[in-house]
Design a protein around this motif. Structure first.
Motif, PDB file in Angstrom:
ATOM      1  N   GLY A 105      -6.699   7.482 -12.147  1.00 23.86           N
ATOM      2  CA  GLY A 105      -6.301   6.691 -10.991  1.00 23.86           C
ATOM      3  C   GLY A 105      -5.741   7.530  -9.866  1.00 23.86           C
ATOM      4  O   GLY A 105      -5.752   8.757  -9.911  1.00 23.86           O
ATOM      5  N   ILE A 106      -5.239   6.836  -8.862  1.00 20.09           N
ATOM      6  CA  ILE A 106      -4.692   7.455  -7.660  1.00 20.09           C
ATOM      7  C   ILE A 106      -3.278   6.938  -7.440  1.00 20.09           C
ATOM      8  O   ILE A 106      -3.029   5.732  -7.493  1.00 20.09           O
ATOM      9  N   ASN A 107      -2.352   7.852  -7.198  1.00 20.44           N
ATOM     10  CA  ASN A 107      -0.952   7.467  -7.039  1.00 20.44           C
ATOM     11  C   ASN A 107      -0.672   6.873  -5.666  1.00 20.44           C
ATOM     12  O   ASN A 107      -1.303   7.235  -4.673  1.00 20.44           O
ATOM     13  N   GLY A 108       0.325   6.013  -5.636  1.00 21.43           N
ATOM     14  CA  GLY A 108       0.813   5.459  -4.380  1.00 21.43           C
ATOM     15  C   GLY A 108       2.208   4.917  -4.604  1.00 21.43           C
ATOM     16  O   GLY A 108       2.471   4.258  -5.622  1.00 21.43           O
ATOM     17  N   ALA A 109       3.118   5.197  -3.680  1.00 26.02           N
ATOM     18  CA  ALA A 109       4.502   4.734  -3.798  1.00 26.02           C
ATOM     19  C   ALA A 109       4.768   3.663  -2.755  1.00 26.02           C
ATOM     20  O   ALA A 109       4.440   3.826  -1.584  1.00 26.02           O
ATOM     21  N   ALA A 110       5.380   2.567  -3.200  1.00 29.19           N
ATOM     22  CA  ALA A 110       5.689   1.420  -2.339  1.00 29.19           C
ATOM     23  C   ALA A 110       4.405   0.844  -1.738  1.00 29.19           C
ATOM     24  O   ALA A 110       4.371   0.435  -0.576  1.00 29.19           O
ATOM     25  N   SER A 111       3.359   0.808  -2.531  1.00 31.35           N
ATOM     26  CA  SER A 111       2.072   0.278  -2.073  1.00 31.35           C
ATOM     27  C   SER A 111       2.096  -1.244  -2.092  1.00 31.35           C
ATOM     28  O   SER A 111       2.953  -1.874  -2.724  1.00 31.35           O
ATOM     29  N   LYS A 112       1.130  -1.832  -1.419  1.00 27.32           N
ATOM     30  CA  LYS A 112       1.036  -3.288  -1.390  1.00 27.32           C
ATOM     31  C   LYS A 112       0.793  -3.850  -2.788  1.00 27.32           C
ATOM     32  O   LYS A 112       1.278  -4.941  -3.128  1.00 27.32           O
ATOM     33  N   TYR A 113       0.056  -3.103  -3.609  1.00 26.32           N
ATOM     34  CA  TYR A 113      -0.213  -3.572  -4.963  1.00 26.32           C
ATOM     35  C   TYR A 113       1.047  -3.524  -5.826  1.00 26.32           C
ATOM     36  O   TYR A 113       1.274  -4.406  -6.656  1.00 26.32           O
ATOM     37  N   GLN A 114       1.850  -2.486  -5.660  1.00 27.87           N
ATOM     38  CA  GLN A 114       3.124  -2.427  -6.384  1.00 27.87           C
ATOM     39  C   GLN A 114       4.025  -3.582  -5.975  1.00 27.87           C
ATOM     40  O   GLN A 114       4.675  -4.216  -6.811  1.00 27.87           O
ATOM     41  N   LYS A 115       4.085  -3.848  -4.684  1.00 28.01           N
ATOM     42  CA  LYS A 115       4.932  -4.946  -4.207  1.00 28.01           C
ATOM     43  C   LYS A 115       4.466  -6.284  -4.760  1.00 28.01           C
ATOM     44  O   LYS A 115       5.277  -7.118  -5.164  1.00 28.01           O
ATOM     45  N   ASN A 116       3.155  -6.477  -4.798  1.00 25.68           N
ATOM     46  CA  ASN A 116       2.620  -7.725  -5.357  1.00 25.68           C
ATOM     47  C   ASN A 116       2.964  -7.874  -6.832  1.00 25.68           C
ATOM     48  O   ASN A 116       3.155  -8.986  -7.329  1.00 25.68           O
ATOM     49  N   ALA A 117       3.037  -6.732  -7.549  1.00 21.88           N
ATOM     50  CA  ALA A 117       3.356  -6.744  -8.977  1.00 21.88           C
ATOM     51  C   ALA A 117       4.861  -6.628  -9.235  1.00 21.88           C
ATOM     52  O   ALA A 117       5.284  -6.531 -10.382  1.00 21.88           O
TER      53      ALA A 117
END
Length: 546
Positions: A105-117
């Protein structure tokens, strides 16, 4: 050709080469002679007498992106979006590179997907994890760029139709931030690296026309340079096709050629800088031979961290060919989904979500080998239950099951016999897992085992060369830096595994695809800006001169 047109062309060419502080008049014979040499050096276009459009022909140079993995595609698309002409050059018959093989996968911090989850993550925490993994060798300004642009990188990739809503833990991370695709409704696999590269490739192919070209089966042999005072100026590349026909492409260059994790050539960078691991198996394709690093080195680019080679702890062992030099990667997401590692005694021996170098060292320390196999590599046994397989994605696991890299466990007795372990010890390991504080410091335990009822799957794994942290030094604009000075090589940029500094001594899982997107986009924009600024300077000088 008139005097005026001649002098204007000389000024234009010198400006393209980064030489802007000069004067040309009737008495500047030396400068005119120098300019003629420069023109011949960069293979300037031949012009008909009095053809004023030749000035534009000389200065209308493309961005030449070398390498068509995720970094090269990202650079090409962003350079085009910035208004530049683009030529994407790939030595292989098709676009993709090692990026297409990425599976975690690909890392991301404070992403929209993290916020949704409702995953509570921050750029600061991500940066801290990356710096910690790099053992103090990361270039902090580059890590700042990586972390600060990670959420926008996720958004950008998603804009090409790739959903990245399945978020898992990876080794060395303090939070779930490695983004993958969810299982497809049709039950087909969703290999994240392949799908990201495919989406960008399709977009790039849709751009092909007067301002965008893709040259596959075309090998770049060298970077063309000149000197401008103390500066090295890159002005193009020499390429050859499959028939050996050579030509020179003139323009601003982005190197995105990948690493040297499968470099067994006569000029092997592995043998030169890390000979003790050179004979380990590799997860890299045969194309990962470090050409970009070698070309940069040949023109005076600065190398850094060349002895930093990442050994991934889990490359799949094929039972029919256990000593094969090439391994399929057993994605870290398998352990992120709950998989555990066992030695020949049926015992755990490490935090499966520790740093890659730590897990690798622990596997080597066990000295577990395959029963009945001569010259067996060091191995461990990865065990998963159905919950873990579901988390990883059954369709994605299907390929590994088809290849018999992941096999069903008929009974604990059979597994214990294969491993050479006592079956009661194996049962105890599974039954005790996750009950109390983990003896190896593991803080995230997605699922536990029921030794009496779980359907189990096993894979035999071995450490393999996976990534090279070393490469060409870059600055925050993705300029490749000259050796022995704090000056960039003008007209030369880099992104992806060909560069160094982001990962330090040990790359954090999931940062490779992210680096390709973040620095590929930066390199493409920077190269376009350099070209546009050079052209603007040339036009400012484009005035009648006696």
């Amino acid at each position: 050709m008139t005097n005026t047109i001649f002098v204007r062309q000389l000024k234009t060419m010198l400006t393209w080469l980064g030489i802007r502080n000069f004067t040309i008049g009737k008495r500047q014979i030396f400068q005119i002679l120098l300019s003629l040499v420069v023109i011949m050096t960069v293979n300037a276009s031949r012009c008909d007498a009095d053809d004023e459009s030749c000035v534009q022909e000389i200065t209308d140079r493309p961005i030449i992106v070398v390498g068509s993995g995720l970094a090269g595609l990202s650079a090409s698309i962003e350079a085009y979006n910035a208004g530049a002409n683009v030529v994407l050059v790939e030595k292989e018959p098709r676009v993709g590179g090692n990026s297409a093989k990425a599976t975690s996968g690909i890392n991301g911090a404070a992403s929209k997907y993290q916020k949704n989850a409702e995953i509570d993550d921050s750029v600061g925490t991500f940066k801290k994890d990356t710096l910690s993994s790099g053992d103090g060798l990361c270039v902090e300004s580059l890590v700042d760029l990586l972390a600060n642009n990670s959420a926008s990188a996720i958004d950008w990739v998603s804009s090409f139709g790739v959903e990245l809503s399945n978020i898992v833990f990876m080794g060395g991370h303090s939070q779930q931030r490695t983004h993958r695709e969810p299982a497809r409704p049709d039950g087909k696999p969703s290999p994240v690296g392949f799908n990201i590269v495919s989406a960008l490739r399709k977009h790039a192919e849709s751009l092909v026309g007067d301002k965008f070209a893709i040259k596959t089966g075309t090998k770049v042999e060298r970077v063309i340079t000149t000197k401008a005072g103390e500066d090295i100026v890159a002005s193009g590349v020499q390429v050859s096709d499959s028939d050996g026909n050579r030509e020179e492409l003139i323009g601003t260059i982005v190197l995105a050629t990948g690493g040297y994790g499968n470099d067994h050539t006569d000029s092997s960078l592995l043998q030169e800088f890390k000979p003790e691991v050179a004979n380990l198996p590799t997860t890299n394709g045969p194309f990962a031979t470090g050409e970009g690093v070698k070309m940069g080195r040949a023109i005076g680019a600065q190398l850094m961290h060349m002895d930093k080679v990442q050994i991934h702890p889990t490359g799949f062992i094929e039972v029919t060919d256990p000593n094969s030099a090439s391994k399929f990667l057993a994605p870290e997401a398998l352990r992120g989904s709950g998989g555990i590692l066992l030695n020949s005694e049926g015992k755990r021996f490490t935090n499966e979500l520790g740093r890659r170098d730590d897990v690798t060292a622990a596997i080597f320390a066990q000295k577990t080998t395959l029963k009945g196999v001569d010259n067996s590599p060091s191995v461990a046994y990865m065990l998963l239950n159905e919950d873990m397989c579901d988390k990883f994605g059954q369709p994605n696991l299907g390929f590994y099951k088809f290849k018999k890299l992941v096999r069903p466990v008929e009974s604990l007795k059979d597994l214990a016999e294969e491993m050479g372990a006592d079956v009661e010890t194996l049962k105890e390991t599974l039954s005790n897992y996750g009950k109390d504080a983990d003896p190896f410091g593991k803080k995230v335990i997605p699922y536990t085992f029921n030794a009496d009822s779980d359907k189990l799957w096993v894979a035999v794994i071995t450490p393999a060369i996976h990534y090279t942290m070393g490469g060409l030094s870059i600055n925050t604009q993705a300029n490749i830096m000259a050796d022995g000075s704090n000056r960039p090589i003008k007209g030369l940029y880099g992104a992806g595994e060909v560069t160094a500094g982001v990962h330090g001594g040990n790359r954090l899982g999931g940062n490779s695809l992210l680096e390709c997107v973040v620095f590929g986009r930066i390199a493409g924009k920077s190269a376009a800006t350099y070209t546009q600024d050079t052209l603007a300077s040339a036009r400012e000088l484009d005035e009648p001169t006696e």
